[in-house]
Design a protein around this motif. Structure first.
Motif, short mmCIF file in Angstrom:
data_model
loop_
_atom_site.label_atom_id
_atom_site.label_comp_id
_atom_site.label_asym_id
_atom_site.label_seq_id
_atom_site.Cartn_x
_atom_site.Cartn_y
_atom_site.Cartn_z
N GLN A 1 7.17 4.31 -7.44
CA GLN A 1 6.84 3.04 -8.08
C GLN A 1 8.02 2.48 -8.86
N SER B 1 4.58 5.76 2.61
CA SER B 1 3.85 7.03 2.55
C SER B 1 4.72 8.08 1.89
N PHE C 1 4.78 9.79 -6.73
CA PHE C 1 4.21 8.45 -6.74
C PHE C 1 4.81 7.64 -7.89
N ARG D 1 1.56 13.15 -7.77
CA ARG D 1 1.54 12.29 -8.95
C ARG D 1 2.98 12.01 -9.42
N GLN E 1 0.84 -1.19 0.00
CA GLN E 1 0.00 0.00 0.00
C GLN E 1 0.88 1.25 0.00
N ILE E 2 0.49 2.22 -0.81
CA ILE E 2 1.19 3.50 -0.85
C ILE E 2 0.18 4.60 -0.52
N VAL F 1 -0.49 8.89 0.61
CA VAL F 1 0.04 10.25 0.53
C VAL F 1 -0.34 11.00 1.81
N VAL G 1 -3.43 5.99 -5.53
CA VAL G 1 -2.81 5.50 -4.30
C VAL G 1 -3.84 4.71 -3.49
N SER G 2 -3.34 3.99 -2.48
CA SER G 2 -4.23 3.17 -1.65
C SER G 2 -5.05 4.00 -0.67
#
Length: 299
Positions: free
Chosen positions: A295, A268, A291, A288, A36-37, A39, A61-62
């Motif tokens: 990844q 996070s 993230f 964005r 899980q990621i 913000v 995101v999650s």
């Protein structure tokens, strides 16, 4: 599709099994085990709950590391009233609170910490971040470390009773407990990380540890319950926040996380380099960017 996959598919089809169904099950399993990621929504605190969810959902995101603390999305005294509505607004956009950033760092006489933690756990929030502890540099450090150890042991017992995990973030600063990493590792040495562990912040570790950040990560490894990603540039003696990948944080950090930490430990993203006009929309774009970078780092 390679030869092995083709032969396997042919065999399954011959047995009358649904290939699409199996692929769907495999996809669901991959999604279930993906890290899980979140913000950190520190600069979104003035938005109402629906607008907040609307802004974050398109990122993919999650969920959120949500500041549910003093001057955050919800004040501690308002949690009982507001947290269910906050959770519901996120759920409508398939988001959740991955980590609750709190004002809690001790068991208080009023019972406010317990009230918040029990409510959060009941609503499905699995983790919260502690408020930072600080040293009094006019006094000897060893007795203070012993006191912090006792304080956090008591808090870990409360966490266990409530069914939630506490996380202490290492933070740069001359008087921050955990800044050198090794003091926090000592404090947590007799505490089950399932009840209270560390949120390992690679940026703060790079600021305080420079080339020793990896040693510190490896030493803290048994206690890590989450990892935080952001970045800093250094100009002379001044540190300034910047997009992930443009500063001191080594991309190797992502590879270490993927290789050494189980996927049930979340990451996070913290955005701290946006200010001025249109801070929300510009922060979304920064999220964005970071993230996508994270990844790639995680592979």
């Amino acid at each position: 599709m390679n030869r092995r996959s083709f032969l396997g598919t042919t065999t399954l089809t011959g047995l009358g099994l649904s290939v699409s169904g199996l692929l769907a099950d495999e996809s669901a399993q991959e999604e279930k085990t993906a890290r899980q990621i979140a913000v950190f929504t520190k600069y979104f605190e003035h938005l109402d709950y629906a607008d907040l969810a609307e802004k974050i959902a398109p990122l993919g995101v999650s969920g959120l590391e949500a500041p549910l603390r003093k001057k955050g999305h919800i004040e501690p005294e308002e949690m009982t009233k507001e947290l269910p509505a906050f959770n519901a607004a996120l759920a409508k956009k398939n988001l959740e609170v991955i980590i609750m950033a709190s004002s809690i760092n001790a068991v208080d006489a009023r019972g406010l910490a317990e009230e918040q933690l029990r409510l959060a756990a009941r609503l499905g929030i699995k983790r919260y971040r502690l408020e930072h502890l600080k040293y009094d540099l006019s006094k000897p450090l060893a007795p203070q470390i012993a006191n912090f150890k006792s304080q956090l042991s008591d808090l870990a017992a409360l966490n266990k009773a409530c069914g939630i995990q506490g996380l202490y973030q290492n933070h740069r600063g001359n008087n921050f407990v955990g800044a050198p990493i090794w003091d926090m590792v000592d404090i947590l040495s007799d505490i089950d990380p399932a009840h209270l562990g560390m949120a390992f912040d690679f940026a703060h570790a790079a600021v305080e540890g420079s080339n020793a950040w990896e040693i510190n990560f490896r030493r803290a490894l048994p206690h890590i319950g989450a990892v935080f990603f952001k970045d800093y540039k250094v100009t002379g003696k001044k540190w300034s926040a910047c997009p992930l990948g443009e500063g001191m944080v080594n991309p190797k950090a992502g590879k270490l996380v993927s290789r050494m930490l189980p996927t049930n430990i979340p990451a996070s993203i913290h955005i701290e380099y946006i200010s001025g006009e249109d801070v929300v929309d510009r922060s979304v774009e920064a999220m964005r960017h970071d993230f996508a970078t994270l990844q790639k780092w995680l592979g």
